[in-house]
Scaffold this motif. Structure first.
Motif, mmCIF file in Angstrom:
data_model
loop_
_atom_site.group_PDB
_atom_site.id
_atom_site.type_symbol
_atom_site.label_atom_id
_atom_site.label_comp_id
_atom_site.label_asym_id
_atom_site.label_seq_id
_atom_site.Cartn_x
_atom_site.Cartn_y
_atom_site.Cartn_z
ATOM 1 N N TYR A 107 41.786 49.297 45.707
ATOM 2 C CA TYR A 107 41.515 50.468 44.864
ATOM 3 C C TYR A 107 42.507 51.551 45.274
ATOM 4 O O TYR A 107 42.452 52.069 46.389
ATOM 5 N N GLY A 108 43.455 51.853 44.367
ATOM 6 C CA GLY A 108 44.554 52.745 44.692
ATOM 7 C C GLY A 108 44.391 54.137 44.104
ATOM 8 O O GLY A 108 43.308 54.544 43.701
ATOM 9 N N ILE A 133 42.868 44.888 41.181
ATOM 10 C CA ILE A 133 43.525 46.088 41.714
ATOM 11 C C ILE A 133 43.424 47.155 40.634
ATOM 12 O O ILE A 133 43.986 47.020 39.549
ATOM 13 N N ASP A 134 42.668 48.193 40.917
ATOM 14 C CA ASP A 134 42.528 49.304 39.988
ATOM 15 C C ASP A 134 42.781 50.588 40.758
ATOM 16 O O ASP A 134 43.096 50.564 41.960
ATOM 17 N N GLU A 385 33.353 48.751 37.293
ATOM 18 C CA GLU A 385 32.974 47.352 37.442
ATOM 19 C C GLU A 385 33.227 46.855 38.866
ATOM 20 O O GLU A 385 32.463 46.049 39.411
ATOM 21 N N LEU A 386 34.305 47.336 39.469
ATOM 22 C CA LEU A 386 34.668 46.912 40.813
ATOM 23 C C LEU A 386 33.584 47.278 41.823
ATOM 24 O O LEU A 386 33.158 46.444 42.639
ATOM 25 N N PHE A 387 33.111 48.511 41.755
ATOM 26 C CA PHE A 387 32.084 48.929 42.719
ATOM 27 C C PHE A 387 30.716 48.343 42.366
ATOM 28 O O PHE A 387 29.893 48.122 43.254
ATOM 29 N N ILE A 400 41.148 50.523 50.210
ATOM 30 C CA ILE A 400 41.168 51.769 49.444
ATOM 31 C C ILE A 400 42.338 52.603 49.939
ATOM 32 O O ILE A 400 42.426 52.903 51.137
ATOM 33 N N MET A 401 43.220 52.995 49.028
ATOM 34 C CA MET A 401 44.462 53.670 49.394
ATOM 35 C C MET A 401 44.526 55.074 48.810
ATOM 36 O O MET A 401 44.589 55.245 47.593
ATOM 37 N N GLY A 402 44.481 56.068 49.660
ATOM 38 C CA GLY A 402 44.771 57.436 49.252
ATOM 39 C C GLY A 402 43.823 58.023 48.244
ATOM 40 O O GLY A 402 44.228 58.866 47.435
#
Length: 880
Positions: A107-108, A133-134, A385-387, A400-402
């Motif tokens: 997750y970016g 990857i969202d 949807e991812l979470f 999780i990025m930034g």
């Protein structure tokens, strides 16, 4: 002095790009010998021509190492980079081996640089074999992406910023441009000053400061945008305002017009709440003006029908031929600095790199270019949807990025619970303590703005360089490096040979031109002939030369080359729930996202120092909510407690709460915990502006305000704190009065023997004031009252830096007649308060320019000029 790590190029000016909104302003950063950094706007950058907003101007104040994450950590223990990277690679590989590639995710963030995004997307979609990857750009512009692709066959913004200056009519829809994109707004207002006949229309439920500078404000009912533009299309059709352009270069106009045939003025007025005469004015202006630009942002996108809203706007421009030429077109302004760069490399779960989709041809093409044997074959999970999948146990590892989804995602408490149950959570960030970082098994120190190197793309398709001017602090590393190292450890070393961001950008540019031949909109292969380090800000596509505008010639990226008008029918009105108000969330002028950067500077916290709710006076009276009192908002067992801002800028039945405050800065200010996880079915973008909540007074025995040289222990029933010059400031509230105040204060503010304590109280009124003085200087001051505390807050804050203090005046909470009190901050750029501006007006400065000359207020980014104008009107009316 701000503690930073300065490169060997101290006192050498570096050209870079601002890390905040999608305007993409050029910045000149000059590291100084004393460790500070001087910031100025780049006069040669075509996005801003030297202008900066309050946030950009304060960038130099956000570079301290306080709260920085400086070393890799596993379960809270510092480790070597090799150990951390090995651990991440092992856990991701184990999850893939046992549960399959769709059990892991990234997750970016739109804060990532394009090179970071590219490598992350390549790893997941090309070599892990999953499109999970969202990015938080899903919360920002996904509906624009969907609308563009449905209409144009590609995610293309047709025009550029210059079009706002060339237009004769500019329509701002769901965009508080003055606060959210201040530099772009000032370009617009400067153009209007030169050409007063230019008209500006603002479509927004709130009367924002953008509306103050408009010729017409349309206070639209929540979610009424489709009805408004359906009526406009019907109006265009009934006046035969279709164009030769539409006839030659579009399909679907008959079906689109048929869908809106019954949307006359009366019906639109009923659906939108806008007076018929104002609708008629807007429609006649649009029909009678050739050069029209429609600017839209989160008020359009963050809706369960956001994609249809985008296409309803585009329909009007396509049908009337107002697209692709100077001074006209639909214009999506992005919220983040690199939301568009992320879209270019496939950062969203439903996209492949270089603006390609999950079609068999594109999957094959990208797979051959990358040499990937495990190409993802279908779109992955989008943010909500991812979470949800994580909560259901299907995601076993996430990186999780930034970004800070525990604050920014809808139904944020559920997101927090999902992360708590996820077996393996990696967070790479610059900040050691965020609401999300607290749940990580592994923390990786990311290089922030000023230390990292790469590119970003702004809202007008302009690629600009972000260049480093500080050495990496501690063991911080760029995101692309972390991803590359993990990919190598997962067995993909051959495909990840990168040693610099320039190498990544070259591959990205090569892929954009690979088997393209003009068939795809995104092509920057023409940049390969130039130098990466010296690259100038450039609009794509760049095959041979940059392209300023697209579609003027009617050539689109659909199979037949024609654009599509879609039959968009307005949805039924939102059902109003008795006892509930409509919750709108968004930004304020001086803060950014979840405050990991802007929260470090006292200047940016002065305008709004705690979370608040805008509520109309009628609703406040009905609910028993007084000005500046505390308010509880709730939905589904979740709650937030914030300060009441009673204002007629808000419509009755609606409230607005900023999205910035986190569990680090306030006890209960995470408003997105109250937002229902409803999404647009086409784009997957959450409807962050259309939840309903209950609103009621939050009962408390005592309100309090404090300043201190050090942050106190914050365990009050309600609290919110902010940086202040010389220390911190904060508000608090208590359900019960402490039995022994001296002990209560000592536990929270310290009980040093070198502190002289002062106090005064009014038993009858229930008010008390306390102060601590160390070596003649203020250590802390504390004020409590049964009602919201009435003290001169900015003056009290200023006493933290005073060389000599007057204890009696400190306890009174206000200066004497012989001492200046600037009042609440209006102009953050220059620190000018309300009282200073009022005094200037009373002294004869009765115009914006005169106030600016007398006080400097409003002379930088201009975002405060509307507030200054209101003060001028108020003061001159009092004199009259």
């Amino acid at each position: 002095m701000t503690e930073t790590f300065v490169t060997d190029s101290a006192q050498k000016t570096v050209r870079t790009t601002c890390p905040y909104c999608g305007v993409g302003c050029g910045v000149l950063a000059r590291p100084e010998a004393d460790g500070s950094v001087t910031i100025a706007g780049d006069p040669d950058h075509p996005a801003n021509f030297g202008r900066l907003c309050s946030k950009g101007a304060a960038l130099g104040e956000t570079l301290s190492l306080r709260d920085r994450l400086l070393h890799p950590q596993i379960e809270g223990q510092e480790v070597r980079w090799d150990e951390a990277l090995d651990f991440v690679a092992e856990r991701f590989t184990a999850a893939i081996r046992q549960f399959g590639p769709d059990s892991v995710a990234i997750y970016g963030s739109g804060q990532l640089l394009t090179e970071d995004y590219y490598v992350a997307n390549k790893l997941m979609k090309g070599f892990v074999g999953s499109a999970n990857i969202d990015t938080n750009s899903r919360l920002c512009m996904a509906s624009s992406v969907a609308g563009h692709k449905r209409a144009f066959g590609s995610d293309t913004v047709p025009g550029n910023y210059r079009d706002l200056e060339l237009a004769d009519l500019v329509v701002l829809v769901g965009s508080n441009l003055a606060w959210c994109h201040p530099v772009l707004h000032q370009r617009l207002m400067a153009a209007k000053a030169v050409r007063p006949d230019m008209r500006i229309v603002v479509v927004d439920p709130r009367r924002t400061v953008s509306a103050d500078g408009a010729d017409l404000h349309l206070p639209i009912r929540a979610d009424g945008d489709i009805a408004l533009f359906a009526g406009l299309l019907q109006h265009l059709a009934t006046r035969d305002s279709g164009s030769d352009y539409a006839a030659a270069h579009t399909l679907g106009s008959q079906a689109a017009i048929l869908a809106v045939r019954n949307w006359d003025l009366a019906r639109v007025a009923e659906a939108t709440g806008i007076a018929e005469r104002d609708l008629s004015t807007f429609y006649s202006w649009f029909v009678g003006t050739e050069n029209v630009v429609t600017v839209y942002s989160q008020g359009v996108n963050q809706s369960a029908t956001g994609s249809d809203k985008v296409n309803a706007i585009i329909n009007c421009h396509l049908y009337s031929g107002r697209i692709g030429r100077p001074g006209m077109g639909p214009f999506s302004v992005t919220g983040q600095p690199n939301a568009m760069g992320g879209r270019e490399v496939g950062g969203l779960a439903n996209m492949l790199a270089a603006h390609m989709d999950f079609t068999p041809d594109a999957i094959d093409r990208v797979g051959r270019f990358w040499g990937a044997k495990r190409m993802a074959q279908k779109p992955g999970l989008r943010a909500v949807e991812l979470f949800d999948a994580m909560a259901a146990g299907r995601i076993k590892a996430v990186w999780i990025m930034g970004t800070n989804p525990v604050v920014s995602m809808p139904d944020a408490d559920r997101v927090r619970d999902a992360l708590k149950t996820c077996p393996f959570v990696v967070v790479s960030d610059m900040t050691a303590r965020t609401d999300t970082a607290e749940l990580a098994h592994v923390l990786l120190p990311a290089a922030p703005w000023g230390e990292k190197d790469g590119t970003v793309t702004n809202s007008e398709r302009r690629i600009s360089r972000q260049r480093p001017f500080l050495a990496p602090a501690g063991e911080a590393r760029p995101d692309w490096w972390m991803i590359t190292e993990v990919a190598r450890r997962m067995g993909f070393a051959k495909a990840f040979p990168y040693n610099s961001p320039g190498e990544i950008f070259r591959e990205h540019a090569l892929l954009s031109g690979f088997e393209n031949g003009g068939k795809r909109d995104f092509d920057i292969s023409g940049l390969l002939a130039g130098g990466y380090e010296t690259m100038d800000p450039t609009q794509w596509p760049v095959r041979e030369t940059p392209t300023a505008r697209l579609f003027a010639g009617g050539e689109f990226y659909t199979p037949d080359g024609k654009a599509r008008l879609l039959p968009i029918t307005p949805p039924p009105p939102i059902t109003r729930v008795p006892g509930r108000l409509m919750l709108n969330t968004g930004r304020v002028r001086d803060h950014w996202h979840t405050m990991t950067r802007t929260g470090k500077t006292a200047r940016l916290s002065a305008h709004f120092a705690e979370p608040f709710v805008e509520i109309h006076p009628e609703d406040a009276r009905r609910l028993g909510i007084r000005k500046a009192s505390l308010v509880r908002l709730a939905r589904g067992g979740r709650e937030a407690v914030v300060r009441a801002l009673v204002t007629e800028r808000q419509q009755p039945g609606n409230v607005f709460v900023p999205m910035h405050w986190t569990g680090q800065f306030a006890s209960s200010g995470r408003v997105d915990a109250l937002v229902a996880p409803q999404i647009d079915p086409v784009s997957g973008q959450p409807a962050l502006k259309m939840s309903t909540v209950t609103v009621e007074p939050w009962r408390t025995a005592l309100h309090g305000f404090f300043v201190a040289t050090e942050r106190p222990r914050l365990d009050m029933d309600y609290w919110a704190w902010a940086e202040a010059a010389g220390g911190v400031r904060g508000e608090f509230a208590l359900k019960e009065e402490p039995a022994y105040w001296e002990g209560w204060i000592a536990e929270r503010f310290g009980d040093g023997t070198d502190v002289q304590r002062l106090s005064v109280g009014d038993r009858h009124a229930g008010r008390r004031s306390f102060a601590g003085v160390r070596n003649g200087r203020l250590a802390f001051a504390l004020f409590v009252s049964p009602d919201p505390v009435l003290v001169a807050r900015e003056w009290v804050v200023g006493q933290l830096e005073a060389e000599k203090i007057d204890g009696i005046r400190i306890l009174a909470g206000r200066p004497g007649a012989d001492m200046p009190d600037r009042g609440p901050i209006v102009c953050a750029c220059h620190g000018v308060g309300r009282n200073t501006i009022r005094a200037a007006v009373r002294g004869g400065a009765e115009s914006l320019d005169a106030v600016g000359a007398a006080t400097r207020a409003g002379t930088n980014c201009g975002a405060c000029r509307s507030e200054i104008a209101t003060l001028i009107r108020t003061e001159t009316a009092m004199v009259d």
